[in-house]
Write a protein that holds these residues in place. Structure first.
Motif, PDB file in Angstrom:
ATOM      1  N   PHE A  14       0.821  -1.214   0.000  1.00 21.15           N
ATOM      2  CA  PHE A  14       0.000   0.000   0.000  1.00 21.15           C
ATOM      3  C   PHE A  14       0.855   1.264   0.000  1.00 21.15           C
ATOM      4  O   PHE A  14       0.495   2.276   0.592  1.00 21.15           O
ATOM      5  CB  PHE A  14      -0.920   0.025   1.228  1.00 21.15           C
ATOM      6  N   LYS A  15       2.004   1.233  -0.681  1.00 20.49           N
ATOM      7  CA  LYS A  15       2.905   2.390  -0.684  1.00 20.49           C
ATOM      8  C   LYS A  15       2.248   3.624  -1.300  1.00 20.49           C
ATOM      9  O   LYS A  15       2.372   4.733  -0.794  1.00 20.49           O
ATOM     10  CB  LYS A  15       4.199   2.048  -1.410  1.00 20.49           C
ATOM     11  N   THR A  16       1.539   3.443  -2.405  1.00 16.81           N
ATOM     12  CA  THR A  16       0.874   4.567  -3.066  1.00 16.81           C
ATOM     13  C   THR A  16      -0.237   5.114  -2.179  1.00 16.81           C
ATOM     14  O   THR A  16      -0.389   6.325  -2.049  1.00 16.81           O
ATOM     15  CB  THR A  16       0.321   4.144  -4.437  1.00 16.81           C
ATOM     16  N   LEU A  17      -1.008   4.218  -1.562  1.00 17.11           N
ATOM     17  CA  LEU A  17      -2.067   4.656  -0.659  1.00 17.11           C
ATOM     18  C   LEU A  17      -1.484   5.442   0.504  1.00 17.11           C
ATOM     19  O   LEU A  17      -2.002   6.506   0.872  1.00 17.11           O
ATOM     20  CB  LEU A  17      -2.865   3.449  -0.142  1.00 17.11           C
ATOM     21  N   ALA A  18      -0.397   4.958   1.081  1.00 19.28           N
ATOM     22  CA  ALA A  18       0.237   5.659   2.201  1.00 19.28           C
ATOM     23  C   ALA A  18       0.699   7.059   1.777  1.00 19.28           C
ATOM     24  O   ALA A  18       0.498   8.035   2.504  1.00 19.28           O
ATOM     25  CB  ALA A  18       1.410   4.849   2.748  1.00 19.28           C
ATOM     26  N   ALA A  19       1.295   7.161   0.588  1.00 15.31           N
ATOM     27  CA  ALA A  19       1.737   8.465   0.083  1.00 15.31           C
ATOM     28  C   ALA A  19       0.549   9.392  -0.136  1.00 15.31           C
ATOM     29  O   ALA A  19       0.603  10.587   0.184  1.00 15.31           O
ATOM     30  CB  ALA A  19       2.515   8.288  -1.219  1.00 15.31           C
ATOM     31  N   ALA A  20      -0.543   8.840  -0.664  1.00 14.01           N
ATOM     32  CA  ALA A  20      -1.746   9.638  -0.911  1.00 14.01           C
ATOM     33  C   ALA A  20      -2.381  10.115   0.399  1.00 14.01           C
ATOM     34  O   ALA A  20      -2.795  11.272   0.512  1.00 14.01           O
ATOM     35  CB  ALA A  20      -2.749   8.823  -1.733  1.00 14.01           C
ATOM     36  N   LEU A  21      -2.453   9.227   1.388  1.00 16.59           N
ATOM     37  CA  LEU A  21      -3.027   9.614   2.688  1.00 16.59           C
ATOM     38  C   LEU A  21      -2.187  10.704   3.343  1.00 16.59           C
ATOM     39  O   LEU A  21      -2.725  11.625   3.956  1.00 16.59           O
ATOM     40  CB  LEU A  21      -3.129   8.390   3.610  1.00 16.59           C
ATOM     41  N   THR A  22      -0.875  10.610   3.193  1.00 23.03           N
ATOM     42  CA  THR A  22       0.021  11.636   3.730  1.00 23.03           C
ATOM     43  C   THR A  22      -0.209  12.966   3.025  1.00 23.03           C
ATOM     44  O   THR A  22      -0.379  13.999   3.665  1.00 23.03           O
ATOM     45  CB  THR A  22       1.493  11.194   3.593  1.00 23.03           C
ATOM     46  N   ALA A  23      -0.253  12.934   1.691  1.00 21.43           N
ATOM     47  CA  ALA A  23      -0.457  14.157   0.900  1.00 21.43           C
ATOM     48  C   ALA A  23      -1.797  14.818   1.210  1.00 21.43           C
ATOM     49  O   ALA A  23      -1.912  16.046   1.208  1.00 21.43           O
ATOM     50  CB  ALA A  23      -0.357  13.840  -0.593  1.00 21.43           C
ATOM     51  N   ALA A  24      -2.812  13.993   1.497  1.00 17.62           N
ATOM     52  CA  ALA A  24      -4.161  14.517   1.774  1.00 17.62           C
ATOM     53  C   ALA A  24      -4.345  14.917   3.229  1.00 17.62           C
ATOM     54  O   ALA A  24      -5.397  15.431   3.602  1.00 17.62           O
ATOM     55  CB  ALA A  24      -5.206  13.470   1.382  1.00 17.62           C
ATOM     56  N   GLY A  25      -3.351  14.660   4.067  1.00 18.00           N
ATOM     57  CA  GLY A  25      -3.469  15.018   5.482  1.00 18.00           C
ATOM     58  C   GLY A  25      -4.415  14.129   6.263  1.00 18.00           C
ATOM     59  O   GLY A  25      -5.001  14.560   7.261  1.00 18.00           O
ATOM     60  N   LEU A  26      -4.555  12.874   5.831  1.00 22.94           N
ATOM     61  CA  LEU A  26      -5.505  11.969   6.487  1.00 22.94           C
ATOM     62  C   LEU A  26      -4.859  10.944   7.410  1.00 22.94           C
ATOM     63  O   LEU A  26      -5.549  10.134   8.013  1.00 22.94           O
ATOM     64  CB  LEU A  26      -6.334  11.234   5.424  1.00 22.94           C
ATOM     65  N   VAL A  27      -3.540  10.985   7.546  1.00 25.02           N
ATOM     66  CA  VAL A  27      -2.850   9.993   8.379  1.00 25.02           C
ATOM     67  C   VAL A  27      -3.324  10.066   9.826  1.00 25.02           C
ATOM     68  O   VAL A  27      -3.682   9.047  10.423  1.00 25.02           O
ATOM     69  CB  VAL A  27      -1.314  10.156   8.280  1.00 25.02           C
ATOM     70  N   ASP A  28      -3.356  11.262  10.406  1.00 23.57           N
ATOM     71  CA  ASP A  28      -3.775  11.389  11.808  1.00 23.57           C
ATOM     72  C   ASP A  28      -5.208  10.911  12.011  1.00 23.57           C
ATOM     73  O   ASP A  28      -5.522  10.288  13.032  1.00 23.57           O
ATOM     74  CB  ASP A  28      -3.620  12.832  12.294  1.00 23.57           C
ATOM     75  N   THR A  29      -6.072  11.185  11.042  1.00 17.99           N
ATOM     76  CA  THR A  29      -7.463  10.737  11.137  1.00 17.99           C
ATOM     77  C   THR A  29      -7.520   9.216  11.217  1.00 17.99           C
ATOM     78  O   THR A  29      -8.199   8.660  12.089  1.00 17.99           O
ATOM     79  CB  THR A  29      -8.275  11.224   9.921  1.00 17.99           C
ATOM     80  N   ASP A  60      -3.526  17.758  -6.270  1.00 18.62           N
ATOM     81  CA  ASP A  60      -4.884  18.302  -6.117  1.00 18.62           C
ATOM     82  C   ASP A  60      -5.480  17.741  -4.826  1.00 18.62           C
ATOM     83  O   ASP A  60      -6.282  16.806  -4.839  1.00 18.62           O
ATOM     84  CB  ASP A  60      -5.733  17.915  -7.331  1.00 18.62           C
ATOM     85  N   VAL A  61      -5.059  18.328  -3.709  1.00 20.46           N
ATOM     86  CA  VAL A  61      -5.408  17.778  -2.391  1.00 20.46           C
ATOM     87  C   VAL A  61      -6.916  17.655  -2.164  1.00 20.46           C
ATOM     88  O   VAL A  61      -7.375  16.615  -1.682  1.00 20.46           O
ATOM     89  CB  VAL A  61      -4.711  18.575  -1.263  1.00 20.46           C
ATOM     90  N   PRO A  62      -7.746  18.658  -2.511  1.00 18.47           N
ATOM     91  CA  PRO A  62      -9.192  18.472  -2.286  1.00 18.47           C
ATOM     92  C   PRO A  62      -9.771  17.271  -3.036  1.00 18.47           C
ATOM     93  O   PRO A  62     -10.565  16.510  -2.476  1.00 18.47           O
ATOM     94  CB  PRO A  62      -9.802  19.789  -2.786  1.00 18.47           C
ATOM     95  N   LYS A  63      -9.379  17.090  -4.290  1.00 18.46           N
ATOM     96  CA  LYS A  63      -9.881  15.947  -5.067  1.00 18.46           C
ATOM     97  C   LYS A  63      -9.338  14.647  -4.487  1.00 18.46           C
ATOM     98  O   LYS A  63     -10.066  13.656  -4.364  1.00 18.46           O
ATOM     99  CB  LYS A  63      -9.492  16.094  -6.535  1.00 18.46           C
ATOM    100  N   LEU A  64      -8.050  14.623  -4.148  1.00 18.00           N
ATOM    101  CA  LEU A  64      -7.430  13.442  -3.561  1.00 18.00           C
ATOM    102  C   LEU A  64      -8.141  13.053  -2.266  1.00 18.00           C
ATOM    103  O   LEU A  64      -8.469  11.881  -2.048  1.00 18.00           O
ATOM    104  CB  LEU A  64      -5.946  13.709  -3.290  1.00 18.00           C
ATOM    105  N   LYS A  65      -8.403  14.039  -1.435  1.00 21.00           N
ATOM    106  CA  LYS A  65      -9.074  13.786  -0.151  1.00 21.00           C
ATOM    107  C   LYS A  65     -10.477  13.204  -0.375  1.00 21.00           C
ATOM    108  O   LYS A  65     -10.885  12.263   0.296  1.00 21.00           O
ATOM    109  CB  LYS A  65      -9.141  15.079   0.662  1.00 21.00           C
ATOM    110  N   ALA A  66     -11.203  13.749  -1.360  1.00 21.01           N
ATOM    111  CA  ALA A  66     -12.548  13.238  -1.668  1.00 21.01           C
ATOM    112  C   ALA A  66     -12.496  11.780  -2.116  1.00 21.01           C
ATOM    113  O   ALA A  66     -13.317  10.961  -1.697  1.00 21.01           O
ATOM    114  CB  ALA A  66     -13.208  14.105  -2.743  1.00 21.01           C
TER     115      ALA A  66
END
Length: 137
Positions: A14-29, A60-66
């Protein structure tokens, strides 16, 4: 047993997912109390996207987060629970619904297959999916 983030990182797929979660600021959540159910796309699932898509999304953090929040359902939903949901929907954290089918294996939105289930975490559960789920526009 680890939380969702540490479990995903330790799995190594899940390396890509981990990078995406980090970029979107969702790791702490997703390290939070939860419980959460995460339909986690593997690195191979992200690789199915058209070339350049992941790089564009990381910028594109808002789209990534969605998109990432469309992979998360509040509460702990185990595979046995999902098997009782054929023809129903599940509300995701981003507010949109996932359509669930259990005919011939669990499918989300008709074409995303759940490939591994019930990876237990301290704050929920991970189910692996073979494609990235895209929320309705």
């Amino acid at each position: 047993m680890h939380d969702i983030i540490d479990t995903a990182v330790a799995a190594g797929t899940f390396k890509t997912l981990a990078a995406a979660l980090t970029a979107a600021g969702l790791v702490d959540t997703l390290k939070g109390t939860g419980p959460f159910t995460v339909f986690a796309p593997t690195d191979d699932a992200f690789a199915k996207l058209p070339e350049g898509t992941v790089d564009k999304l990381l910028k594109d953090v808002p789209k990534l987060k969605a998109i990432l929040c469309y992979h998360v359902v509040s509460g702990q939903v185990m595979a046995a629970d999902v098997m009782k949901m054929d023809g129903k929907t599940a509300k995701t954290v981003n507010g949109a619904d996932l359509k669930i089918s259990t005919e011939g294996g669990v499918k989300l939105n008709g074409n995303v297959h759940v490939t591994k289930t019930d990876i237990a975490c301290t704050n929920g559960v991970i189910h692996c999916v073979d494609s990235v789920l895209m929320p309705p526009a």
